[in-house]
Design a protein around this motif. Structure first.
Motif, PDB file in Angstrom:
ATOM      1  N   GLN A 258       0.820  -1.257   0.036  1.00 40.25           N
ATOM      2  CA  GLN A 258      -0.239   0.098  -0.017  1.00 40.25           C
ATOM      3  C   GLN A 258       0.741   1.007   0.077  1.00 40.25           C
ATOM      4  O   GLN A 258       0.558   2.065  -0.563  1.00 40.25           O
ATOM      5  CB  GLN A 258      -0.963   0.182   1.195  1.00 40.25           C
ATOM      6  CG  GLN A 258      -1.816  -1.137   1.312  1.00 40.25           C
ATOM      7  CD  GLN A 258      -2.699  -1.107   2.645  1.00 40.25           C
ATOM      8  OE1 GLN A 258      -3.430  -0.095   2.837  1.00 40.25           O
ATOM      9  NE2 GLN A 258      -2.618  -2.163   3.426  1.00 40.25           N
ATOM     10  N   ARG A 259       1.908   1.145   0.815  1.00 45.78           N
ATOM     11  CA  ARG A 259       2.864   2.236   0.765  1.00 45.78           C
ATOM     12  C   ARG A 259       4.178   2.203   1.033  1.00 45.78           C
ATOM     13  O   ARG A 259       4.675   1.551   1.965  1.00 45.78           O
ATOM     14  CB  ARG A 259       2.659   3.079   2.039  1.00 45.78           C
ATOM     15  CG  ARG A 259       3.343   4.503   2.066  1.00 45.78           C
ATOM     16  CD  ARG A 259       2.789   5.142   3.249  1.00 45.78           C
ATOM     17  NE  ARG A 259       3.382   6.602   3.320  1.00 45.78           N
ATOM     18  CZ  ARG A 259       4.567   7.095   3.638  1.00 45.78           C
ATOM     19  NH1 ARG A 259       5.441   6.046   4.031  1.00 45.78           N
ATOM     20  NH2 ARG A 259       5.041   8.296   3.575  1.00 45.78           N
TER      21      ARG A 259
ATOM     22  N   ASP B  53       5.702  -1.203   4.685  1.00 51.84           N
ATOM     23  CA  ASP B  53       4.611  -1.093   3.958  1.00 51.84           C
ATOM     24  C   ASP B  53       3.500  -0.590   5.149  1.00 51.84           C
ATOM     25  O   ASP B  53       3.086  -1.586   5.617  1.00 51.84           O
ATOM     26  CB  ASP B  53       4.233  -2.611   3.300  1.00 51.84           C
ATOM     27  CG  ASP B  53       2.861  -2.198   2.588  1.00 51.84           C
ATOM     28  OD1 ASP B  53       2.380  -1.147   2.159  1.00 51.84           O
ATOM     29  OD2 ASP B  53       2.199  -3.435   2.174  1.00 51.84           O
ATOM     30  N   ARG B  54       3.310   0.577   5.078  1.00 55.33           N
ATOM     31  CA  ARG B  54       2.361   1.107   6.278  1.00 55.33           C
ATOM     32  C   ARG B  54       2.772   0.576   7.429  1.00 55.33           C
ATOM     33  O   ARG B  54       3.850   0.875   8.184  1.00 55.33           O
ATOM     34  CB  ARG B  54       1.071   1.002   5.857  1.00 55.33           C
ATOM     35  CG  ARG B  54       0.521   1.659   4.346  1.00 55.33           C
ATOM     36  CD  ARG B  54      -0.813   1.697   4.449  1.00 55.33           C
ATOM     37  NE  ARG B  54      -1.471   2.797   5.337  1.00 55.33           N
ATOM     38  CZ  ARG B  54      -1.582   3.876   5.148  1.00 55.33           C
ATOM     39  NH1 ARG B  54      -1.147   4.483   4.189  1.00 55.33           N
ATOM     40  NH2 ARG B  54      -2.026   4.808   6.264  1.00 55.33           N
TER      41      ARG B  54
ATOM     42  N   LEU C  51       3.031   5.156  10.764  1.00 54.56           N
ATOM     43  CA  LEU C  51       3.627   4.471   9.872  1.00 54.56           C
ATOM     44  C   LEU C  51       4.930   3.983  10.123  1.00 54.56           C
ATOM     45  O   LEU C  51       5.625   4.767  10.908  1.00 54.56           O
ATOM     46  CB  LEU C  51       3.795   5.332   8.504  1.00 54.56           C
ATOM     47  CG  LEU C  51       2.671   6.101   7.855  1.00 54.56           C
ATOM     48  CD1 LEU C  51       3.136   7.247   6.900  1.00 54.56           C
ATOM     49  CD2 LEU C  51       1.931   5.092   6.898  1.00 54.56           C
TER      50      LEU C  51
END
Length: 278
Positions: A140-141, A157-158, A188
């Motif tokens: 996702q991030r 990732d997050r 995060l």
């Protein structure tokens, strides 16, 4: 004093083979040779100019300086001055998805973390960052990571760590539930830092959850926070450097602090004594 950067926030440093210092700032890329500065900024009419003035990360690879910006990746040969934007192999991606947040060094090329576009890899001789093949849905991030000596990649990732195996495309995912509960919104994990004294431990800087320790043997996390009010406004580790076993110096909530075996304390700064006092 460095000329002409008084109003810029320096986010990353790099040093090229000639000894010049490069600074990634929120107002472009700055080169400092000890006496004078040279600034590189975005220019909409020049496709090979710096893609964006917000520079998030720098990576020095031989004579090549790689620059991660809010508008994509950029490369400059610090010896010849040749430079160009280096794009992602992602046709049709919106301009807002081009942000390059961080790089990680590799024995072959390097890794690029492109937020919503995910994880990319650049190999020597190529002209693009190319998406990696993973056997699970993409991140996702993708925000930052570290390549282990065995060639695998650990990255954030997050609120999870991903362990990517390039030879097979397999990914192991380790979700973080701080203190046994769901993480507050907007918190995060930011990047991965290897422990210099223990091969089984990794550390993560975080936004809102302080310094986070991860044990690769058990897959378990342990967050260390300065304030128990967990949110996205406190417990932010902007930078971290390990100074000993279970000992770190942190820029935590814009204060310089020492963390040692679970305890935070003010970090004292010392000036060099004069020759007479030495």
């Amino acid at each position: 004093p460095v000329p002409d950067i008084a109003h810029a926030t320096v986010q990353r440093f790099a040093q090229d083979p000639s000894g010049a210092i490069w600074m990634g700032t929120d107002r472009g890329l700055v080169r400092f040779d000890g006496a004078a500065t040279e600034r590189y900024v975005s220019e909409p009419s020049d496709p090979d100019a710096l893609p964006h003035d917000m520079v998030w990360d720098l990576l020095m690879d031989g004579d090549d300086l790689w620059v991660a910006t809010a508008g994509g990746a950029w490369r400059m040969n610090t010896r010849t001055g040749a430079h160009q934007a280096v794009h992602y192999a992602q046709p049709g991606a919106p301009s807002g998805a081009r942000e390059a947040l961080a790089f990680a060094a590799s024995r072959h090329g390097h890794w690029a973390f492109a937020l919503s576009l995910g994880l990319y890899r650049y190999l020597p001789g190529d002209s693009l960052h190319r998406a990696v093949d993973e056997d699970v849905p993409g991140p996702q991030r993708a925000s930052g990571g570290w390549e282990a000596p065995d060639g695998t990649l650990w990255y954030c990732d997050r609120m999870a760590l991903r362990h990517y195996h390039p030879s097979t495309g397999h990914v192991d995912i380790f979700p973080l539930r701080p203190f046994g509960k769901d993480a507050p919104p907007k918190t995060l994990l930011l990047d991965v830092l290897p422990d210099r004294y223990n091969d089984h431990l990794l550390w993560c800087r975080s936004w809102g959850l302080g310094l986070v320790r991860f044990d690769m043997r058990t897959g378990s996390f342990e967050p260390f926070v300065a304030s128990q009010a967990l949110n996205d406004l406190t417990n932010i580790v902007h930078a971290a450097v390990q100074t000993g076993p279970d000992q770190w110096v942190l820029n935590l909530d814009e204060r310089l602090v020492m963390w040692e075996r679970g305890t935070f304390s003010a970090c004292l700064l010392y000036t060099s004594p004069s020759p007479r006092d030495r």
